[in-house]
Design a protein around this motif. Structure first.
Motif, PDB file in Angstrom:
ATOM      1  N   HIS A  13       7.728  20.878 -13.042  1.00  0.00           N
ATOM      2  CA  HIS A  13       6.651  20.254 -12.249  1.00  0.00           C
ATOM      3  C   HIS A  13       5.278  20.499 -12.877  1.00  0.00           C
ATOM      4  N   HIS A  15       1.717  18.313 -13.907  1.00  0.00           N
ATOM      5  CA  HIS A  15       1.041  17.022 -13.683  1.00  0.00           C
ATOM      6  C   HIS A  15       0.289  16.588 -14.923  1.00  0.00           C
ATOM      7  N   LYS A 123       9.392  10.177  -9.781  1.00  0.00           N
ATOM      8  CA  LYS A 123       8.741  10.903  -8.703  1.00  0.00           C
ATOM      9  C   LYS A 123       8.539   9.950  -7.539  1.00  0.00           C
ATOM     10  N   HIS A 196       8.658  21.453  -3.544  1.00  0.00           N
ATOM     11  CA  HIS A 196       7.803  22.280  -2.674  1.00  0.00           C
ATOM     12  C   HIS A 196       8.444  22.773  -1.377  1.00  0.00           C
ATOM     13  N   ASP A 247       3.539  23.389 -10.915  1.00  0.00           N
ATOM     14  CA  ASP A 247       2.555  22.482 -10.308  1.00  0.00           C
ATOM     15  C   ASP A 247       1.218  22.500 -11.054  1.00  0.00           C
TER      16      ASP A 247
HETATM   17 ZN   LIG Z   1       2.777  18.444  -7.696  1.00  0.00          ZN
END
Ligand SMILES: [Zn+2]
Length: 287
Positions: A13, A15, A123, A196, A247
């Motif tokens: 994960h 971005h 996603k 998450h 993340d």
């Molecule tokens: Zn994320």
């Protein structure tokens, strides 16, 4: 990071989004909550910088996530560019794109197009794309059915965001993981990743679903490492389903290596950590 690094870590994960397109309110969140965001955005344009950062963080492979979210975030990424970026080192950089079911005329064909570009996974971001993850059932996002069915046929994993979002305009109600109970049953051969764990509002729902659907995967990104064991005290029971994600560079994430170190320091068995950091992701993203 110091100390001895674990080999073969996958961060599922990360971005990699064109934030220069983002709404001013989206950018403001990033500037306030991501250290050195402006400079970072520039550096990340060069994949060699990212690979170097991964080396320093003890991460061998990373899933690079980019998804359209024009209304809420102002993002309309060119996923061909993402695929080209990742092609710099296809063994280490795994591009994860997305098809917006509300604004795509032929969503199944679009999934096939992305697969043809080399996009490895999809996603689905309900709070930022404004539909429920099971919206193929009530007519709110009929195109999702083709997206899931095509991904299932092409063996492309689909990651679904669950839980809250700090970005202005996000619709948090769509973050309820209960919608994945439908998706897991209606697309039994789909590799479905719950990102998450519904944090922080729906962690009990998330854990229930993970035990109910043993093929459902759990990306622990976005959960502060210091909270993981209080929110998921029985996480060792679902050791075959967990995936590590940082993340990064999301709001309030200190860094990729910092996440690896903080999770590594938790009182969890070595066997569990090896599954979390290494072997489960090898199964989901082979080669
Ligand atoms: Zn994320």
């Amino acid at each position: 990071m110091g100390g001895s690094l674990r080999r073969g870590v996958t961060d599922v994960h990360v971005h990699l989004q064109p934030f220069e397109q983002a709404h001013p309110a989206t950018l403001e969140v990033m500037r306030q909550r991501v250290k050195g965001f402006g400079a970072l955005l520039e550096k990340l344009k060069d994949p060699r910088h990212l690979l170097d950062y991964m080396d320093r963080s003890g991460v061998e492979r990373a899933c690079l996530i980019s998804y359209p979210a024009a209304t809420v975030l102002g993002l309309t990424p060119d996923l061909r560019e993402l695929a080209t970026y990742a092609a710099t080192d296809p063994k280490r950089l795994l591009p994860m794109g997305s098809v917006d079911p509300l604004h795509t005329r032929e969503p199944g064909a679009e999934v096939e197009r992305l697969a043809g570009l080399g996009i490895r996974a999809l996603k689905v971001h309900p709070p930022h794309q404004l539909y429920p993850a099971n919206g193929y059932l009530d007519g709110s996002a009929p195109g999702l059915r083709e997206i899931y069915a095509t991904a299932e046929r092409l063996r492309m994993p689909v990651m679904v965001h669950t839980g809250t979002s700090v970005f202005p305009g996000a619709r948090i109600k769509y973050g309820d993981p209960i919608a994945l109970d439908d998706v897991a049953q209606d697309f039994p051969d789909l590799t479905l990743i719950m990102a998450h764990g519904g944090r922080p509002l729906w962690c009990d729902t998330a854990f229930f679903l993970l035990r109910r659907h043993p093929r459902l995967l759990f990306d622990i990104s976005g959960i502060p490492p210091s909270r993981l064991l209080s929110w998921f005290p029985r996480i060792e029971e679902i050791g075959d389903q967990v995936l590590f994600g940082s993340d990064w560079p999301g709001p309030d994430v200190p860094g990729m290596g910092e996440e690896v170190a903080a999770i590594s320091a938790l009182p969890l068995s070595e066997e569990f950590k090896e599954k979390l950091f290494v072997s489960n992701a090898r199964r989901v993203f082979p080669g």
